[in-house]
Design a protein around this motif. Structure first.
Motif, PDB file in Angstrom:
ATOM      1  N   PRO A  54      18.582  42.755  44.487  1.00  0.00           N
ATOM      2  CA  PRO A  54      19.608  41.746  44.145  1.00  0.00           C
ATOM      3  C   PRO A  54      20.985  42.107  44.691  1.00  0.00           C
ATOM      4  O   PRO A  54      21.766  41.230  45.071  1.00  0.00           O
ATOM      5  N   LEU A  55      21.283  43.385  44.773  1.00  0.00           N
ATOM      6  CA  LEU A  55      22.583  43.797  45.300  1.00  0.00           C
ATOM      7  C   LEU A  55      22.669  43.575  46.804  1.00  0.00           C
ATOM      8  O   LEU A  55      23.756  43.431  47.358  1.00  0.00           O
ATOM      9  N   LEU A  56      21.517  43.578  47.452  1.00  0.00           N
ATOM     10  CA  LEU A  56      21.518  43.399  48.902  1.00  0.00           C
ATOM     11  C   LEU A  56      21.666  41.932  49.301  1.00  0.00           C
ATOM     12  O   LEU A  56      22.066  41.631  50.420  1.00  0.00           O
TER      13      LEU A  56
ATOM     14  N   LEU B 177      13.743  51.678  44.996  1.00  0.00           N
ATOM     15  CA  LEU B 177      14.525  50.888  45.943  1.00  0.00           C
ATOM     16  C   LEU B 177      14.524  49.414  45.587  1.00  0.00           C
ATOM     17  O   LEU B 177      15.522  48.723  45.777  1.00  0.00           O
TER      18      LEU B 177
ATOM     19  N   LEU C 187      25.937  37.136  53.757  1.00  0.00           N
ATOM     20  CA  LEU C 187      27.137  37.180  54.608  1.00  0.00           C
ATOM     21  C   LEU C 187      26.768  37.337  56.077  1.00  0.00           C
ATOM     22  O   LEU C 187      27.308  36.652  56.947  1.00  0.00           O
ATOM     23  N   GLU C 188      25.843  38.252  56.331  1.00  0.00           N
ATOM     24  CA  GLU C 188      25.408  38.451  57.718  1.00  0.00           C
ATOM     25  C   GLU C 188      24.831  37.166  58.273  1.00  0.00           C
ATOM     26  O   GLU C 188      25.044  36.810  59.431  1.00  0.00           O
TER      27      GLU C 188
ATOM     28  N   TYR D  31      17.307  47.516  43.847  1.00  0.00           N
ATOM     29  CA  TYR D  31      18.596  47.241  44.498  1.00  0.00           C
ATOM     30  C   TYR D  31      18.597  45.943  45.297  1.00  0.00           C
ATOM     31  O   TYR D  31      19.618  45.559  45.850  1.00  0.00           O
TER      32      TYR D  31
ATOM     33  N   PRO E 288      23.792  39.429  48.582  1.00  0.00           N
ATOM     34  CA  PRO E 288      25.080  38.976  49.135  1.00  0.00           C
ATOM     35  C   PRO E 288      25.323  39.508  50.543  1.00  0.00           C
ATOM     36  O   PRO E 288      25.852  38.791  51.407  1.00  0.00           O
ATOM     37  N   VAL E 289      24.926  40.755  50.779  1.00  0.00           N
ATOM     38  CA  VAL E 289      25.120  41.351  52.102  1.00  0.00           C
ATOM     39  C   VAL E 289      24.356  40.548  53.148  1.00  0.00           C
ATOM     40  O   VAL E 289      24.906  40.160  54.195  1.00  0.00           O
TER      41      VAL E 289
ATOM     42  N   LEU F 116      27.558  34.630  59.117  1.00  0.00           N
ATOM     43  CA  LEU F 116      28.213  35.032  60.357  1.00  0.00           C
ATOM     44  C   LEU F 116      27.352  34.669  61.562  1.00  0.00           C
ATOM     45  O   LEU F 116      27.819  34.093  62.546  1.00  0.00           O
TER      46      LEU F 116
ATOM     47  N   ILE G   4      25.876  41.750  62.921  1.00  0.00           N
ATOM     48  CA  ILE G   4      27.318  41.835  62.663  1.00  0.00           C
ATOM     49  C   ILE G   4      28.132  41.952  63.950  1.00  0.00           C
ATOM     50  O   ILE G   4      28.955  41.098  64.253  1.00  0.00           O
ATOM     51  N   ILE G   5      27.897  43.038  64.712  1.00  0.00           N
ATOM     52  CA  ILE G   5      28.687  43.266  65.917  1.00  0.00           C
ATOM     53  C   ILE G   5      28.523  42.103  66.907  1.00  0.00           C
ATOM     54  O   ILE G   5      29.488  41.666  67.526  1.00  0.00           O
TER      55      ILE G   5
END
Lengths: 254, 66, 305
Positions: B9-11, B4, B17-18, B7, B13-14, B21, B52-53
């Motif tokens: 570095p891929l997380l 796990l 962004l959150e 991954y 950006p996610v 926001l 997010i929501i």
């Protein structure tokens, strides 16, 4: 033309200053990024925390799962975001009376509809394109296979469905009054189309195919011809919705 | 676990962004004390803890006009 | 030339007639006061002039061009100030006027120049924050600025002063008095003192018809001198006077108002003579006899009762 540009610019300013741009862009981008990640990581997580007494044979995820996740998110949450963000596009201006000043200056009513459609379309198009690209990048990085069959067409058709929803919202707002009347009517129409889509024969004519047949294009389960004809039907519907919205709006008592 | 870790570095950006926001919504909640419903404490909690929501609901439904 | 003319307009909401065969016209460079109670159809009429509402009959012409419902074409001659003007709250006044200018088809330079002039005129010059926090008075002033931006031939104001405090009202009326020099104004209200301050012509709308229309001074003159105030040296004999007055055929009515008697009559000359004769014959010592200026309020009440 100048009026159209001026009013479209006003729409952009509104989108930016009322945070619509931020919401649509970020949320769609998040879908794009998280879909391949979820497809990859969910099975790994399940392996890491095995549930007692449940021995699932989890198949190794493939590139298909990444796109399946993306299309699922976009057709469900993406549509909801579009409906919520663009619900007030026309209805809010009508209920608050902000259009009165514009119309009393000679702004044609057709320009109002076309400007609003254009501005909303551009936000949707840009956000969706970036999101689809992010999804593609992550999917290729995680799963390889840079050239899935008909991927572009599958993405394009879902984009077209979004355009239809924007046009439908505008038309619905000119048909029923109130802040949420247009939203409810649009939701109702979408539900109706969803019900019709239970009949497999309806696929070539139902815009819902644009949101349900995307994976089928990649796997070969959806006939290209069916999707193409559904696209044509949708384009015709978009034009009809816009024409209807303009005609109805011209006869709207303000 | 190591599986796990690769991954992460891929997380990033996610998560970024959150975070954007959330911070944008939080700043707006604090700087504009009028809401269509609810109060400041309520919206701070919603924005901070509902990923997010929360911020979306704030911007779409909770943000005051005046 | 008539900037605006309405002929035989009728309008129903459902089965309820709101406007019945309404005709009037507004000559160039005049201020027309459109008077009526709340719900008398003033706003409805204005919205029909702007093409926002359909008509059930009749014809409206703005600068000689026919108004078509749902079309915004004749609106290029018009500046409109709604009763509660609504703006895009996320814009600054300058940005809003710039948008208005583009929508009205003005060049960027002209818009910039006019915006500056108008913001100074309405006292919003230098206010660069967004409209969202503006007070009612500021909104109303911005409303006038946007209405006058394109130098319209006709300025239509729907109750521009009704929602304002006395200072705000005075400001708006002063601005209208300035605007009057360069445009024709149609202005609806139920505040009669505002009408007396700025209007040349008036029309009193009641139950969908114009009960009274014409030049304000002419109307006041024609209704002049039909009311008099009589003060007796001994107010205790007011009853006796009123009883005597009520026997005269030209007297329409009389009432006791504080220590005086207010009497309404027809035919000024004869009435004056007869009243004075009565006072003499009954030996009622007189302190004051005064013909009263007709107020618009009395006129209005008489017309719409």
């Amino acid at each position: 033309m100048n009026r159209f540009l001026a009013f479209t610019k006003k729409e952009w300013m509104e989108q930016i200053r009322t945070f619509k741009t931020l919401i649509v862009f970020l949320i769609l981008l998040l879908f794009g990024l998280t879909s391949p990640l979820l497809a990859k990581l969910t099975p790994e997580m399940l392996k890491l925390f095995p549930i007692e007494g449940l021995n699932l044979a989890i198949p190794e995820p493939t590139w298909m799962d990444a796109y399946a996740q993306f299309f699922k998110n976009m057709t469900q949450m993406g549509v909801i975001v579009l409906l919520l963000v663009f619900n007030g596009l026309l209805s809010q201006e009508l209920s608050k009376g902000t259009l009165i000043n514009m119309l009393s200056k000679g702004l044609p009513r057709s320009t109002v509809i076309l400007s609003k459609f254009t501005a909303a379309s551009i936000l949707w198009t840009l956000s969706y394109a970036v999101s689809a690209l992010a999804n593609y990048g992550y999917a290729v990085f995680l799963f390889g296979n840079p050239f899935p069959p008909h991927l572009f067409f599958a993405c394009l058709s879902l984009w077209l469905l979004g355009e239809l929803i924007i046009a439908l919202l505008l038309f619905a707002t000119t048909l029923v009054s109130g802040n949420y009347g247009g939203l409810l009517l649009t939701g109702g129409v979408l539900c109706l189309l969803l019900l019709i889509s239970i009949l497999p024969q309806s696929a070539p004519f139902n815009p819902i195919t644009l949101g349900s047949g995307n994976m089928g294009l990649l796997t070969g389960d959806t006939a290209l011809g069916d999707m193409a004809s559904a696209c044509i039907v949708t384009v015709v519907l978009i034009v009809l919705c816009l024409a209807g919205a303009i005609l109805r709006f011209r006869k709207k008592q303000l | 676990m190591e599986n796990l870790m690769q991954y992460i570095p891929l997380l990033i950006p996610v998560i970024a962004l959150e975070f954007i926001l959330m911070v944008t919504a939080l700043v707006h909640v604090l700087r504009h004390p009028q809401y269509r419903f609810g109060n400041r404490v309520f919206w701070v909690i919603v924005v901070l803890f509902v990923q997010i929501i929360g911020p979306v609901v704030y911007f779409v439904a909770g943000r005051g006009e005046q | 030339m008539d900037i605006l003319s309405l002929s035989h307009i009728s309008k129903r909401f459902g089965r309820l007639p709101v406007i019945k065969d309404l005709s009037f016209s507004v000559p160039e460079h005049s201020v027309f006061g459109f008077i009526g109670k709340n719900g008398s159809g003033k706003t409805t009429t204005m919205k029909m002039i702007l093409g926002f509402l359909s008509m059930d009959g009749g014809e409206i012409k703005v600068c000689g061009e026919k108004v078509v419902y749902g079309s915004s074409k004749t609106n290029r001659f018009i500046g409109y100030l709604p009763d509660v003007p609504q703006f895009y709250p996320y814009m600054t006044p300058k940005e809003y006027l710039a948008l208005c200018g583009k929508v009205a088809g003005l060049s960027a330079e002209r818009t910039a120049k006019r915006s500056q002039e108008l913001l100074t005129l309405v006292g919003l010059d230098g206010i660069d924050r967004r409209i969202r926090g503006f007070s009612r008075g500021m909104n109303q002033r911005l409303g006038i600025a946007q209405a006058l931006l394109s130098e319209p031939k006709l300025l239509i104001c729907d109750e521009p002063t009704s929602a304002l405090d006395p200072i705000g009202r005075k400001e708006i009326l002063d601005i209208l008095a300035v605007a009057k020099t360069s445009t024709t104004i149609l202005f609806s209200t139920h505040i009669l003192s505002d009408v007396e301050r700025v209007c040349d012509n008036i029309g009193v709308l009641d139950e969908g018809v114009l009960k009274l229309e014409g030049n304000l001074n002419d109307i006041k003159n024609s209704y002049r001198q039909d009311t008099a105030l009589i003060s007796l040296a001994d107010p205790g004999r007011n009853q006796e006077l009123m009883e005597g007055l009520s026997q005269l055929s030209i007297i329409k009515g009389c009432t006791e108002k504080e220590r005086d008697v207010v009497v309404r009559f027809t035919g000024t000359e004869a009435a004056r003579r007869q009243i004075l004769e009565l006072l003499l014959s009954r030996n009622l010592p007189l302190v004051r006899f005064e013909l009263l200026e007709p107020t618009l309020e009395n006129l209005f009440l008489e017309v719409v009762q």
